[in-house]
Design a protein around this motif. Structure first.
Motif, mmCIF file in Angstrom:
data_model
loop_
_atom_site.group_PDB
_atom_site.id
_atom_site.type_symbol
_atom_site.label_atom_id
_atom_site.label_comp_id
_atom_site.label_asym_id
_atom_site.label_seq_id
_atom_site.Cartn_x
_atom_site.Cartn_y
_atom_site.Cartn_z
ATOM 1 N N ALA A 145 2.553 0.581 -10.915
ATOM 2 C CA ALA A 145 3.157 0.861 -9.606
ATOM 3 C C ALA A 145 3.802 -0.381 -9.000
ATOM 4 C CB ALA A 145 2.106 1.427 -8.656
ATOM 5 N N ASP A 152 -0.295 13.776 2.813
ATOM 6 C CA ASP A 152 0.950 13.890 3.598
ATOM 7 C C ASP A 152 0.812 14.894 4.740
ATOM 8 O OD1 ASP A 152 1.019 16.355 2.420
ATOM 9 O OD2 ASP A 152 2.828 16.004 1.238
ATOM 10 N N GLN A 194 -3.662 17.627 2.294
ATOM 11 C CA GLN A 194 -3.147 16.552 1.441
ATOM 12 C C GLN A 194 -2.893 15.308 2.289
ATOM 13 O OE1 GLN A 194 -3.051 16.855 -1.780
ATOM 14 N NE2 GLN A 194 -3.401 19.077 -1.899
ATOM 15 N N TYR A 210 0.835 -1.205 0.000
ATOM 16 C CA TYR A 210 0.000 0.000 0.000
ATOM 17 C C TYR A 210 0.869 1.254 0.000
ATOM 18 C CZ TYR A 210 -4.056 -2.983 0.651
ATOM 19 O OH TYR A 210 -5.022 -3.923 0.452
ATOM 20 N N GLU A 211 2.072 1.107 0.488
ATOM 21 C CA GLU A 211 3.042 2.203 0.408
ATOM 22 C C GLU A 211 3.460 2.411 -1.055
ATOM 23 O OE1 GLU A 211 4.449 5.120 1.874
ATOM 24 O OE2 GLU A 211 4.452 3.755 3.600
ATOM 25 N N THR A 263 1.859 2.007 -3.733
ATOM 26 C CA THR A 263 0.870 2.697 -4.571
ATOM 27 C C THR A 263 0.450 4.033 -3.975
ATOM 28 O OG1 THR A 263 -0.939 1.561 -3.420
ATOM 29 C CG2 THR A 263 -0.101 0.540 -5.438
ATOM 30 N N GLY A 264 0.973 4.375 -2.820
ATOM 31 C CA GLY A 264 0.628 5.657 -2.209
ATOM 32 C C GLY A 264 -0.624 5.618 -1.352
ATOM 33 N N ARG A 265 -1.303 4.459 -1.329
ATOM 34 C CA ARG A 265 -2.584 4.464 -0.622
ATOM 35 C C ARG A 265 -2.445 4.394 0.902
ATOM 36 N NH1 ARG A 265 -7.424 1.411 -3.418
ATOM 37 N NH2 ARG A 265 -6.266 -0.483 -2.929
ATOM 38 N N TRP A 266 -1.276 3.919 1.374
ATOM 39 C CA TRP A 266 -1.067 3.931 2.831
ATOM 40 C C TRP A 266 -1.317 5.344 3.367
ATOM 41 C CZ3 TRP A 266 -0.229 0.696 6.889
ATOM 42 C CH2 TRP A 266 0.304 1.241 8.068
ATOM 43 N N ALA A 267 -0.811 6.338 2.637
ATOM 44 C CA ALA A 267 -1.025 7.734 3.057
ATOM 45 C C ALA A 267 -2.391 8.241 2.597
ATOM 46 C CB ALA A 267 0.083 8.616 2.498
ATOM 47 N N GLU A 268 -2.762 7.936 1.350
ATOM 48 C CA GLU A 268 -3.977 8.515 0.779
ATOM 49 C C GLU A 268 -5.228 8.197 1.584
ATOM 50 O OE1 GLU A 268 -2.611 8.345 -3.861
ATOM 51 O OE2 GLU A 268 -4.550 7.470 -3.338
#
Lengths: 635, 635
Positions: B487, B336, B334, B119-120, B122-127
């Motif tokens: 990704a 982040d 955002q 998930y990191e 693809t960015g979804r851990w944060a999203e």
């Protein structure tokens, strides 16, 4: 708000005929396993077999389930189920479900994500220690991923029921559970996310609990028999669960984590639950007085026994390790984090079995004391520790350097009865005391079942010497009694309008673990070999050869079998060699192999059990013959 | 290790006859729903109906499912399934499963507890922000409870497949998912632990993805039709999922959280996905020059319009709110954690729709700017904000007090095309600017679909005016495209031996939510009224009266029906009044009620659909008549 106008009404869909449908007049929906015509073509089935063992696989079930494409690791102790694995899992679940229904169990389903409070009320939030997955939600409220659901079932019954007339009651669920194992291992056998059947019985009387316990015991026997698993029922400790009577269902296996004992006379117990027969006390009026001797360089039992025989021989026979008293220092950590030392005295010919120690002292966790512990306790002289500086609790003891301190708690093996005479440490380096008599020269805070159990030890019930074996714990049944009901306030009104606390049982089957135990029990060096009732399919049809006629005949056979309700894996891969196909068939482990190949020219196909003799069957008879054989396997 | 000796061999168990068994020769195991003879006696069934609505129930499905004893709250947004609820859930799952199998979907099962890394990547851990349940294991490794499984499916296919020949592929699972909703509400409709069917398609070509998407679309239509749910398919934003084409299946319902629009000409879209038709630019050569006017005490659009008409009348017609340009200040956060301001300009007769804003700006989250934000930006004069102090980005702006700063990003409603003339703020308290012409006097950083959609707005495709309605989102289908495959490195070799990135679709059905939508759609003021295919049973037999003969006759009827495969709830409670029994029957919502009571003296029982006319049926014909009626309901 605008009024809602139906765009498409329910029920007006056209039957396309392209897709299988429920047949009209068939009142019960078909499930994942109840579909006639299951035909799994290897050309499209989501499976890849592996030639190599996975690097982390220690045991055959893990190795073969991964190699055969049944499961895949997602994280340590956490697995993904691929189509073939999921089919076996569903069949295991179905058998468990049927037997639970048969004893009147009612199926419910609890969340896995649960609030802290109920587990706090019973003390298990702390007791589970690092084995519990804990988390917080966005409001910082504490949650856990449930390892077992006693609290929630208790609260649910409290919520709904109020009278003795509502009982007895048995509820169950087949559900995903979580345990943050320190060492997830052996694939599905000790995982961190796993499927369990857990059930709970609720009664007003002890006799009711006994009956519910017995019903579960019978149901579990049927479950494991139907699964095709050998099992042993052993007495067990109830451990952190609390409660009284408790038995485990073990699948005998050299890779099992549980050691159990049994006697020819029928005694069987988990090694943690073995109770040592206590010898009669011995008269010690004639025993010589204890005397300290110089025993330089004897930090171990062996060196001590050798020196004793050389320098201080016993008149009647040689000294043996069994004449020495070994004092082992452990550090205990309580669930609240407090840590204290404990010394356990055992005959020098036996090791301390840490699993027995932990079972006896649960929920505290035990480990060997470390250098820092010894540094804080100068009275403990490593290798020469004796009772003089140990309990009973409250006593003051003096170290060789003159410092005094409270005695460390001291527990003895039950064999160390009054009158037994020992060689043991004199609490000074290079010195031991001889003829130290229990009950005369030393006492302790109590006894503990901590010494290893050995083959040949007498069974506690007098049924003969014990033998040891290992097993995989597949089921566990507990009489919880009133512990949880008391803690959470589950009472009902009895016949006289009086509130009585409900008595409970708790019963578990490790569903994913049972599947692994099946793979352990049913395989050979070439692959898995499922019992028919749990196999992902009944028949594995292999087309070998290059001619279109082979594939046409195999396809027709596979379809005809599927149409009769036989579940078929069909290896229709066009460019794969017969050798690879046979190897894959043996790896996958479907019980019956049907080979359509060279024999076709002579009008025959080959039918071969996974581990049996092949026979030639005329093509025209193949569907009937194979169906009959499948029916026999499932009978 | 001692050799393992089998204690009990598999298969040697005695058939006791007391417990139902699989019939020999029946090749497929029976599932939870496939048991003939389901006979649920209310005297022992684990259910309690409630006369009072639960305090936290806002919607009918929640209220009735709790009152009828189908579900029970365990924590906010987290529910326990009681026996009746679980039966309905299993039937809904079975329908979903059959239709997924029918389009060639292969069932797998992923863990809910997953490691952070995919998930990191693809960015979804944060999203996902606070919507994700995050936790650490005992080794402090990060894990999550998965809200959806794109990453894991992508990695699994990457793991197993490598060639274009392996594709197309569709995998699915029916699995428990987690989302830490800020406001769990409406019972099962927006929960934090819920069951979803999620599937994923894998193709090498866009045409392949289109076909997989269409197959899912068709399957979803069949699923909702079979469930007995009205549905509307609307265009949707793909939001945080990425990708291109996307549609939602909504069940029209006044309590739905989704607002959608549709036109008589067939356009339908989620309100977030409505694209505003952009007017042609207007020539502004003849437009008067912009002029600032004193407009004291006009902080709102209404006061401004009133003053404009009084003091600065327009020659041709009255000013309306649509002539004003309202600049709304938002704060964007955002994933982040960075926070920045954004101003959105919309015609003064429209509100900013925060759901449309969030959909347009996902994964950022938007909220109204607060006092602290205004304090940091003296150029923003509340109620009098105008374009002169706003974007385009990079511009320097000067506040009334002379301080300068970088212009805040400024986005406009698409209707604000060049040549349109506006009354808007002059960035000083009590002053507005008139005849400010877009494209001549101000520009912005771009446009945004932020203004509310209103009934009567034109459909983007010219198919007529829109009407608005609300719906419950039951399904969502996405063309993800290559985002996840890119990704995570999912490529296959094509015909020419070249690596190509796989294109994917992602498709979800909210299984527990669909069940709630069914309860919303099928109930009346007295209780639930299930369609026969998903009802927990087919027939509810009520015994009324005190004589033993009534209970004997009812019991015989219930058993005879069960023996024919009809699923029966039998109210055999001995001391419960007929009124309570009928009320419970209507609350439970089984489709067919059979009353065995007074009529028995005349040799008849009463048969009554949940919401229909009763008829008298001779006792001798009752089994056949009821079975026939059940078959008709299930046809």
């Amino acid at each position: 708000m605008c009024p809602v106008r139906p765009v498409r009404a329910a029920g007006d869909r056209a039957e396309s005929g392209r897709f299988p449908r429920r047949r009209a007049g068939n009142l019960w929906p078909m499930s994942v396993l109840a579909r006639r015509g299951d035909l799994l073509r290897l050309s499209t089935l989501f499976v890849r077999t592996l030639r190599e063992d996975p690097a982390d696989a220690e045991v055959d079930s893990h190795r073969l389930l991964v190699r055969a494409g049944y499961i895949r690791r997602a994280a340590p102790g956490i697995y993904t189920w691929l189509p073939l694995g999921l089919r076996v899992l569903a069949k295991v679940e179905a058998i468990v479900r049927e037997e639970m229904d048969a004893i009147g169990g009612q199926e419910v389903h609890f969340p896995a994500l649960l609030p802290r409070e109920p587990y706090e009320a019973t003390g298990r939030w702390a007791e589970y220690g690092p084995n519990l997955f804990r988390l917080q939600d966005r409001k910082r409220a504490d949650y856990l991923l449930a390892p077992t659901h006693e609290e929630m079932f208790t609260l649910l019954v409290k919520d709904l029921y109020s009278s003795y007339k509502d009982l007895p009651l048995t509820l169950y669920q087949i559900q995903t559970k979580y345990r943050d194992e320190a060492r997830p291992r052996a694939g599905l056998i000790r995982g961190r996310e796993f499927v369990m059947k857990d059930s709970y019985s609720f009664d007003t009387t002890d006799a009711g609990l006994d009956a519910a316990y017995q019903r579960h015991r019978d149901a579990y026997e049927r479950i494991f028999q139907r699964l095709g698993l050998e099992y042993v029922i052993v007495s067990a400790m109830s451990g952190a669960m609390g409660g009284s009577r408790s038995e485990e269902f073990l699948s005998p296996s050299p890779i099992g984590e549980d050691t159990f004992v049994r006697s020819a006379g029928g005694y069987a117990a988990n090694v943690e639950a073995v109770v040592t027969p206590v010898p009669e006390p011995i008269a010690y009026d004639d025993a010589p007085a204890a005397h300290v001797e110089n025993t330089p360089d004897t930090p171990t039992i062996d060196t001590l026994v050798a020196l004793a025989n050389a320098k201080h021989p016993r008149p009647d026979r040689e000294w043996t390790a069994a004449d020495t008293l070994k004092n082992v220092v452990l550090a205990l950590t309580q669930p609240d984090g407090t840590r204290e030392l404990l010394v356990i005295g055992v005959p020098g010919d036996r090791e301390v079995d840490m699993k027995r120690v932990e079972a006896a002292l649960a929920p505290a966790e035990a480990e060997a004391a470390g250098d820092a512990d010894f540094a804080r306790h100068p009275e403990l002289v490593k290798g020469y520790i004796g009772p003089a500086v140990l309990g009973p609790q409250g006593a003051q003891v003096t170290a060789a350097d003159g410092t005094t301190s409270s005695a460390i708690t001291y527990l003895l093996d039950p064999r160390i009865v009054p009158g037994t005479r020992w060689i043991t440490g004199a609490n000074a380096s290079g010195r031991h005391v001889f003829d130290l008599v229990a009950g005369r020269d030393f006492t302790a805070d109590g006894t503990i079942e901590a010494a290893e159990v050995r083959a040949g030890d007498p069974a506690p019930d007098g049924s003969g010497p014990l033998e040891l074996a290992r097993g995989i714990e597949m089921g566990h049944i507990f009489q919880l009694g009133r512990k949880y009901a008391q803690a959470l306030g589950l009472t009902v009104l009895d016949e006289n309008g009086k509130q009585v606390v409900v008595t409970m049982g708790s019963y578990g089957v490790g569903v994913t673990r049972a599947l692994a135990a099946l793979a352990e029990a049913h395989h050979d060096e070439r692959g898995l070999a499922w019992p028919a009732h749990v196999a992902p399919a009944h028949v594995h049809v292999v087309a070998t050869g290059k001619g279109a006629e082979v594939f046409e005949a195999a396809d027709a056979l596979a379809q005809a079998l599927a149409a009769r309700g036989v579940e078929v894996v069909y290896d229709d891969r066009p460019k794969v060699s017969p050798g690879v196909k046979f190897a894959d068939a043996e790896l996958l482990g479907v019980p019956l192999l049907v080979v359509v190949g060279r024999g076709l020219a002579d009008g025959v196909v080959e039918v071969r059990p996974r581990a049996g003799q092949a026979r030639q069957v005329p093509v025209a008879d193949a569907v009937a013959a194979v169906t009959e054989q499948v029916e026999a396997l499932l009978a």
